[in-house]
Scaffold this motif. Structure first.
Motif, PDB file in Angstrom:
ATOM      1  N   LEU A   1      76.040  67.004  24.038  1.00  0.00           N
ATOM      2  CA  LEU A   1      76.644  68.285  24.371  1.00  0.00           C
ATOM      3  C   LEU A   1      75.934  68.878  25.585  1.00  0.00           C
ATOM      4  N   TYR A   2      76.718  69.191  26.618  1.00  0.00           N
ATOM      5  CA  TYR A   2      76.170  69.734  27.855  1.00  0.00           C
ATOM      6  C   TYR A   2      76.637  71.172  28.051  1.00  0.00           C
ATOM      7  N   HIS A   3      75.684  72.043  28.406  1.00  0.00           N
ATOM      8  CA  HIS A   3      75.997  73.426  28.716  1.00  0.00           C
ATOM      9  C   HIS A   3      75.905  73.633  30.224  1.00  0.00           C
ATOM     10  N   ALA A   4      76.677  74.593  30.733  1.00  0.00           N
ATOM     11  CA  ALA A   4      76.594  74.937  32.147  1.00  0.00           C
ATOM     12  C   ALA A   4      75.177  75.404  32.479  1.00  0.00           C
ATOM     13  N   CYS A   5      74.671  75.002  33.653  1.00  0.00           N
ATOM     14  CA  CYS A   5      73.286  75.318  34.015  1.00  0.00           C
ATOM     15  C   CYS A   5      73.150  75.295  35.532  1.00  0.00           C
ATOM     16  N   ASP A   6      71.919  75.431  35.986  1.00  0.00           N
ATOM     17  CA  ASP A   6      71.635  75.439  37.423  1.00  0.00           C
ATOM     18  C   ASP A   6      71.518  74.040  38.019  1.00  0.00           C
ATOM     19  N   MET A   7      71.714  73.007  37.222  1.00  0.00           N
ATOM     20  CA  MET A   7      71.634  71.605  37.679  1.00  0.00           C
ATOM     21  C   MET A   7      70.229  71.279  38.210  1.00  0.00           C
ATOM     22  N   THR A   8      69.223  71.776  37.506  1.00  0.00           N
ATOM     23  CA  THR A   8      67.836  71.480  37.857  1.00  0.00           C
ATOM     24  C   THR A   8      67.309  70.407  36.911  1.00  0.00           C
ATOM     25  N   LEU A   9      66.750  69.339  37.452  1.00  0.00           N
ATOM     26  CA  LEU A   9      66.295  68.209  36.654  1.00  0.00           C
ATOM     27  C   LEU A   9      64.957  68.525  35.989  1.00  0.00           C
ATOM     28  N   HIS A  10      64.877  68.238  34.685  1.00  0.00           N
ATOM     29  CA  HIS A  10      63.627  68.360  33.926  1.00  0.00           C
ATOM     30  C   HIS A  10      63.420  67.070  33.138  1.00  0.00           C
ATOM     31  N   ALA A  11      62.169  66.790  32.776  1.00  0.00           N
ATOM     32  CA  ALA A  11      61.871  65.555  32.050  1.00  0.00           C
ATOM     33  C   ALA A  11      60.716  65.782  31.086  1.00  0.00           C
ATOM     34  N   PHE A  12      60.741  65.043  29.976  1.00  0.00           N
ATOM     35  CA  PHE A  12      59.633  64.975  29.026  1.00  0.00           C
ATOM     36  C   PHE A  12      59.169  63.516  28.992  1.00  0.00           C
ATOM     37  N   ALA A  13      57.858  63.284  28.986  1.00  0.00           N
ATOM     38  CA  ALA A  13      57.312  61.925  28.968  1.00  0.00           C
ATOM     39  C   ALA A  13      56.282  61.800  27.857  1.00  0.00           C
ATOM     40  N   ASP A  14      56.202  60.610  27.278  1.00  0.00           N
ATOM     41  CA  ASP A  14      55.220  60.365  26.213  1.00  0.00           C
ATOM     42  C   ASP A  14      54.971  58.868  26.110  1.00  0.00           C
ATOM     43  N   ALA A  15      53.909  58.501  25.396  1.00  0.00           N
ATOM     44  CA  ALA A  15      53.584  57.090  25.179  1.00  0.00           C
ATOM     45  C   ALA A  15      53.010  56.915  23.787  1.00  0.00           C
ATOM     46  N   SER A  16      53.134  55.718  23.266  1.00  0.00           N
ATOM     47  CA  SER A  16      52.549  55.355  21.977  1.00  0.00           C
ATOM     48  C   SER A  16      51.635  54.164  22.205  1.00  0.00           C
ATOM     49  N   TYR A  17      50.350  54.358  21.987  1.00  0.00           N
ATOM     50  CA  TYR A  17      49.319  53.361  22.314  1.00  0.00           C
ATOM     51  C   TYR A  17      49.240  52.273  21.251  1.00  0.00           C
ATOM     52  N   LEU A  18      49.375  51.023  21.684  1.00  0.00           N
ATOM     53  CA  LEU A  18      49.261  49.836  20.819  1.00  0.00           C
ATOM     54  C   LEU A  18      50.207  49.910  19.628  1.00  0.00           C
ATOM     55  N   TYR A  19      51.406  50.411  19.857  1.00  0.00           N
ATOM     56  CA  TYR A  19      52.351  50.576  18.754  1.00  0.00           C
ATOM     57  C   TYR A  19      53.051  49.273  18.392  1.00  0.00           C
ATOM     58  N   ARG A  20      53.249  48.401  19.351  1.00  0.00           N
ATOM     59  CA  ARG A  20      53.951  47.139  19.101  1.00  0.00           C
ATOM     60  C   ARG A  20      52.961  45.988  18.977  1.00  0.00           C
ATOM     61  N   SER A  21      53.451  44.862  18.539  1.00  0.00           N
ATOM     62  CA  SER A  21      52.605  43.678  18.363  1.00  0.00           C
ATOM     63  C   SER A  21      52.053  43.195  19.696  1.00  0.00           C
ATOM     64  N   HIS A  22      51.022  42.362  19.634  1.00  0.00           N
ATOM     65  CA  HIS A  22      50.376  41.777  20.809  1.00  0.00           C
ATOM     66  C   HIS A  22      49.810  42.857  21.738  1.00  0.00           C
ATOM     67  N   ALA A  23      49.261  43.912  21.148  1.00  0.00           N
ATOM     68  CA  ALA A  23      48.585  44.982  21.892  1.00  0.00           C
ATOM     69  C   ALA A  23      49.491  45.635  22.922  1.00  0.00           C
ATOM     70  N   ARG A  24      50.773  45.754  22.597  1.00  0.00           N
ATOM     71  CA  ARG A  24      51.709  46.382  23.527  1.00  0.00           C
ATOM     72  C   ARG A  24      51.891  47.857  23.190  1.00  0.00           C
ATOM     73  N   SER A  25      52.063  48.647  24.233  1.00  0.00           N
ATOM     74  CA  SER A  25      52.289  50.082  24.080  1.00  0.00           C
ATOM     75  C   SER A  25      53.697  50.428  24.559  1.00  0.00           C
ATOM     76  N   VAL A  26      54.169  51.591  24.156  1.00  0.00           N
ATOM     77  CA  VAL A  26      55.547  51.999  24.439  1.00  0.00           C
ATOM     78  C   VAL A  26      55.539  53.293  25.244  1.00  0.00           C
ATOM     79  N   ALA A  27      56.380  53.345  26.260  1.00  0.00           N
ATOM     80  CA  ALA A  27      56.592  54.566  27.046  1.00  0.00           C
ATOM     81  C   ALA A  27      58.009  55.062  26.801  1.00  0.00           C
TER      82      ALA A  27
END
Length: 443
Positions: A266-292
């Motif tokens: 669902l999209y609301h009318a806005c100023d069309m300004t880009l925003h972002a959220f970032a996160d990571a999970s350390y060593l969450y997967r097998s073989h010492a892999r992490s997820v972004a």
């Protein structure tokens, strides 16, 4: 509006010097076709040979030739491709723009005469068109406009039902108890020694079914339901060595879908300004892999925590082994910045130039390295590619800001969350299209 070209490939002629040839065995040609076109005199070794003078499905060059012909024709009428965004077209003098995906046009215009000009341009090249003036369907997605509330919803009605009918029809029965979360939350264990879980390997038939389930879930997750993206990518990263445990996890995701088949963006009318959220999970997967993971949405200026429908989401394995949680978060900032740079360019081509994009992160160490606000000591071993984000921050393209983990939407895309956390984030990510549902996403 949206436009679809019918018979896009078969209508494109092959170059006279590059005709293709095809032979078909007589057993594959019905008798009425043999009689209608008098093919019997053309038989040779019980085969009929054909000369192909137009593109057809299956020819590797069909897509390229058809696209080149279409773009050349559009350019002669003033429609040019944006320099920095492939397949985004605008007219040199008219206020009209469209995205092109193979033969599907998603058109934005302000005057009916501009829309008519595009239609006439396409018809002048003998293209057969299917025009939807309301723009209510595009690339298999249903688009619903509410002009009173200034909202747009994006959904795929019937997709989940067809998926379950194909793979697990029993999940559609009234007595089925659906899973409350897409993936099973496993609390972290801090015991010493390797934690290995082994289960029986799948048969070739079940492997094929599992791969089909993963592909179907991934398409739906990327299109309209990002709540399935984390589990879909987790399953995809494990399908090389599939086991009963992985199939059980896929079944859980399908069970979750049975109770969430009306989710939509669902999209609301806005100023069309880009925003972002970032996160990571350390060593969450097998073989010492992490997820972004990251989520991108368009909102209002200087208000990055007012959530809107997502325009892009990713959940991916970091392509190297990181040495700490801080480095994993820094890698997530790097990946988020690269995706955001592309989105910023596209938005500028659409007429919405961007101020510095705010990226929200919940790790002070990663923020400090990216913003040059801490002195590095033991961080010299951080992969050099990740310092790209620090360089772009110095260029004032990005602003890295802190947000608590409990409020970081990107946390959803790095790991399977418990039911309470899933429920908290769920309403911010998707909108339930059921008549009695209420969304907490506000303009």
């Amino acid at each position: 509006m949206t436009i679809d070209i019918a018979d896009f490939y078969p209508g494109t002629p092959l170059p006279a010097s590059r005709y293709e040839y095809l032979r078909i065995h007589i057993d594959k040609i019905p008798a009425e076709i043999m009689d209608k076109y008098n093919l019997t005199p053309l038989l040779y070794n019980r085969h009929v040979y054909f000369e192909i003078r137009k593109c057809m499905y299956g020819l590797p060059q069909a897509g390229k030739l058809s696209q080149t012909r279409l773009i050349r024709h559009l350019s002669t009428h003033g429609y040019v491709q944006c320099t920095n965004t492939p397949c985004l077209f605008r007219h040199l003098t008219r206020d009209i723009m469209f995205s092109l995906v193979v033969d599907d046009f998603g058109v934005r215009y302000t005057k009916q005469e501009d829309a008519d000009h595009l239609i006439q341009t396409l018809e002048s090249n003998a293209y057969k068109l299917k025009v939807r003036p309301l723009g209510d369907k595009y690339l298999g997605m249903a688009i619903s406009f509410d002009r009173e509330r200034h909202t747009v919803s994006l959904s795929m009605p019937g997709y989940v039902t067809k998926m379950l009918q194909r793979f697990r029809p029993q999940y559609l029965l009234p007595g089925h108890r659906a899973a409350r979360t897409p993936g099973r939350y496993i609390p972290p264990s801090y015991v010493s020694g390797p934690q290995v879980v082994t289960t029986e390997k799948l048969s070739p038939t079940l492997i094929t079914e599992l791969q089909a389930i993963i592909g179907t879930l991934l398409y739906y997750a990327r299109a309209v339901d990002p709540t399935l993206l984390t589990i879909s990518n987790e399953l995809a990263s494990q399908q090389a060595q599939p086991t009963q445990r992985i199939l059980k996890a896929a079944n859980r995701a399908l069970s979750y879908c049975s109770a969430n088949h009306q989710n939509a963006l669902l999209y609301h009318a806005c100023d069309m300004t880009l925003h972002a959220f970032a996160d990571a999970s350390y060593l969450y997967r097998s073989h010492a892999r992490s997820v972004a993971g990251a989520i991108f949405f368009l909102g209002n200026q200087n208000d990055p925590t007012r959530i809107n429908g997502s325009i892009h989401v990713f959940s991916t394995i970091i392509p190297c082994v990181v040495a700490s949680a801080g480095e994993a978060e820094y890698a997530a900032l790097f990946a988020t910045g690269q995706h955001a740079a592309s989105l910023r360019t596209t938005l500028a081509d659409m007429g919405y130039p961007q101020e510095p994009t705010i990226i929200m992160c919940d790790n002070m160490s990663a923020i400090g390295i990216a913003t040059d606000s801490i002195k590095q000591k033991r961080s010299k071993a951080v992969d050099m590619r990740f310092h790209w984000i620090r360089d772009r921050v110095r260029q004032n393209q990005f602003i890295i800001a802190y947000i608590p983990t409990l409020q970081n939407l990107a946390d959803y895309f790095t790991k399977n969350l418990p039911k309470e956390s899933h429920s908290k984030f769920h309403s911010y990510l998707v909108h339930n299209m059921a008549p009695d549902s209420k969304s907490i996403i506000q303009p």
